[in-house]
Design a protein around this motif. Structure first.
Motif, mmCIF file in Angstrom:
data_model
loop_
_atom_site.group_PDB
_atom_site.id
_atom_site.type_symbol
_atom_site.label_atom_id
_atom_site.label_comp_id
_atom_site.label_asym_id
_atom_site.label_seq_id
_atom_site.Cartn_x
_atom_site.Cartn_y
_atom_site.Cartn_z
ATOM 1 N N GLY A 108 0.796 -1.221 0.000
ATOM 2 C CA GLY A 108 0.000 0.000 0.000
ATOM 3 C C GLY A 108 0.827 1.270 0.000
ATOM 4 N N ALA A 109 2.004 1.224 -0.626
ATOM 5 C CA ALA A 109 2.914 2.372 -0.618
ATOM 6 C C ALA A 109 2.281 3.565 -1.328
ATOM 7 C CB ALA A 109 4.228 2.009 -1.290
ATOM 8 N N TYR A 110 2.278 4.695 -0.627
ATOM 9 C CA TYR A 110 1.693 5.916 -1.164
ATOM 10 C C TYR A 110 2.678 7.056 -0.954
ATOM 11 C CZ TYR A 110 -1.550 9.747 -1.964
ATOM 12 O OH TYR A 110 -2.151 10.870 -2.457
ATOM 13 N N LYS A 111 2.947 7.798 -2.029
ATOM 14 C CA LYS A 111 3.844 8.948 -1.949
ATOM 15 C C LYS A 111 3.351 10.011 -2.910
ATOM 16 C CE LYS A 111 7.487 11.342 -0.912
ATOM 17 N NZ LYS A 111 7.563 11.951 0.412
ATOM 18 N N GLY A 125 0.582 18.112 -5.375
ATOM 19 C CA GLY A 125 -0.624 17.482 -5.907
ATOM 20 C C GLY A 125 -0.356 16.284 -6.795
ATOM 21 N N ALA A 126 0.917 15.974 -7.042
ATOM 22 C CA ALA A 126 1.266 14.858 -7.933
ATOM 23 C C ALA A 126 1.448 13.573 -7.130
ATOM 24 C CB ALA A 126 2.543 15.175 -8.693
ATOM 25 N N ILE A 127 0.698 12.543 -7.485
ATOM 26 C CA ILE A 127 0.822 11.243 -6.824
ATOM 27 C C ILE A 127 1.904 10.445 -7.542
ATOM 28 C CG2 ILE A 127 -0.335 9.087 -6.253
ATOM 29 C CD1 ILE A 127 -2.964 10.698 -6.190
ATOM 30 N N ALA A 128 2.961 10.101 -6.817
ATOM 31 C CA ALA A 128 4.079 9.358 -7.403
ATOM 32 C C ALA A 128 3.907 7.852 -7.220
ATOM 33 C CB ALA A 128 5.393 9.819 -6.785
ATOM 34 N N LEU A 129 3.406 7.431 -6.071
ATOM 35 C CA LEU A 129 3.084 6.022 -5.811
ATOM 36 C C LEU A 129 1.660 5.981 -5.287
ATOM 37 C CD1 LEU A 129 6.303 4.777 -3.950
ATOM 38 C CD2 LEU A 129 5.661 4.337 -6.327
ATOM 39 N N ASN A 130 0.831 5.172 -5.922
ATOM 40 C CA ASN A 130 -0.578 5.123 -5.554
ATOM 41 C C ASN A 130 -0.926 3.738 -5.019
ATOM 42 O OD1 ASN A 130 -3.217 5.799 -5.205
ATOM 43 N ND2 ASN A 130 -3.739 5.852 -7.375
ATOM 44 N N GLY A 161 6.573 6.103 -11.450
ATOM 45 C CA GLY A 161 6.934 5.944 -10.046
ATOM 46 C C GLY A 161 8.127 5.041 -9.789
ATOM 47 N N LYS A 162 8.826 4.621 -10.840
ATOM 48 C CA LYS A 162 9.974 3.717 -10.679
ATOM 49 C C LYS A 162 11.053 4.329 -9.792
ATOM 50 C CE LYS A 162 10.786 3.789 -15.041
ATOM 51 N NZ LYS A 162 9.772 4.733 -15.509
ATOM 52 N N SER A 163 11.477 5.524 -10.128
ATOM 53 C CA SER A 163 12.541 6.182 -9.359
ATOM 54 C C SER A 163 12.087 6.480 -7.940
ATOM 55 C CB SER A 163 12.975 7.483 -10.040
ATOM 56 O OG SER A 163 13.561 7.201 -11.286
ATOM 57 N N THR A 164 10.844 6.875 -7.779
ATOM 58 C CA THR A 164 10.324 7.160 -6.442
ATOM 59 C C THR A 164 10.335 5.905 -5.586
ATOM 60 O OG1 THR A 164 8.945 8.947 -7.287
ATOM 61 C CG2 THR A 164 8.340 8.026 -5.146
ATOM 62 N N VAL A 186 15.934 7.808 0.537
ATOM 63 C CA VAL A 186 15.979 9.195 0.067
ATOM 64 C C VAL A 186 14.643 9.887 0.333
ATOM 65 C CG1 VAL A 186 16.271 10.670 -1.969
ATOM 66 C CG2 VAL A 186 17.710 8.639 -1.674
ATOM 67 N N HIS A 187 13.538 9.172 0.105
ATOM 68 C CA HIS A 187 12.192 9.681 0.384
ATOM 69 C C HIS A 187 11.527 8.773 1.412
ATOM 70 C CE1 HIS A 187 12.494 12.371 -2.979
ATOM 71 N NE2 HIS A 187 12.391 11.432 -3.899
ATOM 72 N N THR A 188 10.586 9.314 2.163
ATOM 73 C CA THR A 188 9.776 8.496 3.062
ATOM 74 C C THR A 188 8.362 8.413 2.506
ATOM 75 O OG1 THR A 188 9.238 10.407 4.428
ATOM 76 C CG2 THR A 188 11.105 9.063 5.128
ATOM 77 N N LEU A 189 7.697 7.307 2.786
ATOM 78 C CA LEU A 189 6.324 7.123 2.326
ATOM 79 C C LEU A 189 5.377 8.056 3.069
ATOM 80 C CD1 LEU A 189 6.009 3.225 2.150
ATOM 81 C CD2 LEU A 189 6.217 4.819 0.237
ATOM 82 N N ASP A 190 4.311 8.439 2.394
ATOM 83 C CA ASP A 190 3.226 9.176 3.039
ATOM 84 C C ASP A 190 2.178 8.211 3.576
ATOM 85 O OD1 ASP A 190 4.316 11.732 2.411
ATOM 86 O OD2 ASP A 190 3.578 11.498 0.363
#
Length: 86
Positions: free
Chosen positions: A3-6, A10-15, A36-39, A47-51
């Protein structure tokens, strides 16, 4: 990863992405630009944390926060560097 969401603004990178890897497997991550590959890889690399969503590693929660933290849990990403080869 379940369920990874990032999102970035306003842009959804991982849904709500689900992704499973097992020891000894080899995988390829393919998709169009903006898929969303790089994300996804940057989340795994710290580098990024999930929302939203969860990541587990060997049955334990994966602690997000920084590349150093990811490496301490045995996760690293080797990025493509075209300038290394003529």
């Amino acid at each position: 990863m379940l369920g990874a969401y990032k999102h970035f603004g306003g842009a959804i990178a991982l849904n709500h992405a689900d992704f499973t890897l097992r020891a000894g497997e080899i995988h390829a991550l393919l998709g169009e630009n903006g898929a969303g590959k790089s994300t996804l890889l940057k989340v795994l690399a710290g580098v990024h944390t999930l929302d939203g969503g969860t990541i587990t590693l060997d049955g334990k929660p994966f602690i997000q926060g920084s590349p150093r933290m990811a490496m301490s849990q045995g996760v690293t990403v080797i990025y493509q560097e075209p300038s290394l080869f003529p």
